[in-house]
Design an enzyme around this catalytic site. Sequence first.
Site, PDB file in Angstrom:
ATOM      1  N   CYS A  57     -13.694  11.647   8.261  1.00 48.35           N
ATOM      2  CA  CYS A  57     -12.431  11.075   7.764  1.00 48.35           C
ATOM      3  C   CYS A  57     -11.470  10.756   8.914  1.00 48.35           C
ATOM      4  CB  CYS A  57     -11.756  12.053   6.807  1.00 48.35           C
ATOM      5  SG  CYS A  57     -10.178  11.435   6.193  1.00 48.35           S
ATOM      6  N   ASP A  58     -10.956   9.529   8.922  1.00 47.22           N
ATOM      7  CA  ASP A  58      -9.994   9.155   9.961  1.00 47.22           C
ATOM      8  C   ASP A  58      -8.619   8.843   9.360  1.00 47.22           C
ATOM      9  OD1 ASP A  58     -10.550   6.808   8.683  1.00 47.22           O
ATOM     10  OD2 ASP A  58     -11.189   5.699  10.456  1.00 47.22           O
ATOM     11  N   THR A  59      -8.411   9.310   8.107  1.00 46.54           N
ATOM     12  CA  THR A  59      -7.118   9.076   7.453  1.00 46.54           C
ATOM     13  C   THR A  59      -6.270  10.341   7.550  1.00 46.54           C
ATOM     14  OG1 THR A  59      -8.233   7.616   5.885  1.00 46.54           O
ATOM     15  CG2 THR A  59      -6.013   8.336   5.303  1.00 46.54           C
ATOM     16  N   PHE A  66       0.850  -1.191   0.000  1.00 44.53           N
ATOM     17  CA  PHE A  66       0.000   0.000   0.000  1.00 44.53           C
ATOM     18  C   PHE A  66       0.885   1.239   0.000  1.00 44.53           C
ATOM     19  CE2 PHE A  66      -2.688  -3.324   1.607  1.00 44.53           C
ATOM     20  CZ  PHE A  66      -3.951  -3.020   1.111  1.00 44.53           C
ATOM     21  N   CYS A 123      -5.695  15.442  -0.159  1.00 49.39           N
ATOM     22  CA  CYS A 123      -7.020  15.017  -0.617  1.00 49.39           C
ATOM     23  C   CYS A 123      -7.797  16.263  -1.021  1.00 49.39           C
ATOM     24  CB  CYS A 123      -7.758  14.258   0.490  1.00 49.39           C
ATOM     25  SG  CYS A 123      -9.302  13.536  -0.099  1.00 49.39           S
ATOM     26  N   GLU A 157      -7.144   3.245  -5.418  1.00 51.89           N
ATOM     27  CA  GLU A 157      -8.343   3.479  -4.615  1.00 51.89           C
ATOM     28  C   GLU A 157      -8.628   4.971  -4.636  1.00 51.89           C
ATOM     29  OE1 GLU A 157      -7.589   1.652  -0.792  1.00 51.89           O
ATOM     30  OE2 GLU A 157      -8.227  -0.286  -1.612  1.00 51.89           O
ATOM     31  N   HIS A 164     -10.128  -5.966   7.512  1.00 54.03           N
ATOM     32  CA  HIS A 164      -9.034  -5.445   8.337  1.00 54.03           C
ATOM     33  C   HIS A 164      -9.555  -4.890   9.657  1.00 54.03           C
ATOM     34  CE1 HIS A 164     -10.552  -2.462   5.534  1.00 54.03           C
ATOM     35  NE2 HIS A 164     -10.100  -1.490   6.284  1.00 54.03           N
ATOM     36  N   CYS A 176     -14.092  14.959   4.181  1.00 55.81           N
ATOM     37  CA  CYS A 176     -15.229  14.219   4.729  1.00 55.81           C
ATOM     38  C   CYS A 176     -15.253  14.420   6.245  1.00 55.81           C
ATOM     39  CB  CYS A 176     -15.107  12.732   4.397  1.00 55.81           C
ATOM     40  SG  CYS A 176     -15.003  12.438   2.619  1.00 55.81           S
TER      41      CYS A 176
HETATM   42  S1  SF4 Z   1     -12.375   9.891   3.683  1.00 53.78           S
HETATM   43 FE1  SF4 Z   1     -10.644  11.309   3.982  1.00 53.78          FE
HETATM   44  S2  SF4 Z   1      -9.110  10.637   2.505  1.00 53.78           S
HETATM   45 FE2  SF4 Z   1     -11.050   9.718   1.861  1.00 53.78          FE
HETATM   46  S3  SF4 Z   1     -11.939  11.186   0.409  1.00 53.78           S
HETATM   47 FE3  SF4 Z   1     -12.759  11.734   2.416  1.00 53.78          FE
HETATM   48  S4  SF4 Z   1     -11.354  13.304   3.207  1.00 53.78           S
HETATM   49 FE4  SF4 Z   1     -10.297  12.255   1.497  1.00 53.78          FE
END
Ligand code: SF4
Length: 195
Positions: free
Chosen positions: A38-40, A25, A31, A95, A189, A35
Amino acid sequence: MSYKLVEIFESLQGEGRNTGRPCVFVRFAGCNLACPWCDTDVRERFSMTLEELLAEIASYKAKTVVLTGGEPTLIEGAPELIAALKAAGYFIAVETNATVDAPWLQFVDYVACSPKAEFPDKIELKKANEVRVVASDDRAVEFCQRVKEIIEADDYYVSPCDHDGEIDFATAKSVLSKLDGWSLSVQLHKILGFR
Ligand code: SF4
């Protein structure tokens, strides 16, 4: 040119048709959406030249590379990276959040997209191998129907929502019962606790 990166790691694909496939990965920074849930972490942690990135990928065993983010369709130098990975014999998956119909996507082996219900008007992608929509509530039914009209795909999946570690299968099941041609994609996961 350098690639802005968050992390690179080897694991199994956790969702969708390629669930269980060993992959490298590559998470790119940045981005174009925000969102609310969002947890990334998409902040840049390090950067690599093309040569450095290829050497890092080659240090893992898996021969499938998943370009993820953030939003990987925004990266500069994507065509060069795709060409180099192809030449090295990798199966390349991307992705994406479906907001960018990047021309180079036609040269990758597998496109998985997850359009976001919060941004229905930002969907630009027209074709993918798989679509995954998170079922937060029953409004996902209408969103899934709309997505299917916009994006032509081989597989359409509903993913259960994760509320602070509680996986909401009931809503996903309810949403699926009202749709035609969609099936469940569990996020293995999260269930098994791997990355
Ligand atoms: S979840 Fe996070 S990384 Fe994914 S599109 Fe939304 S803001 Fe971007």
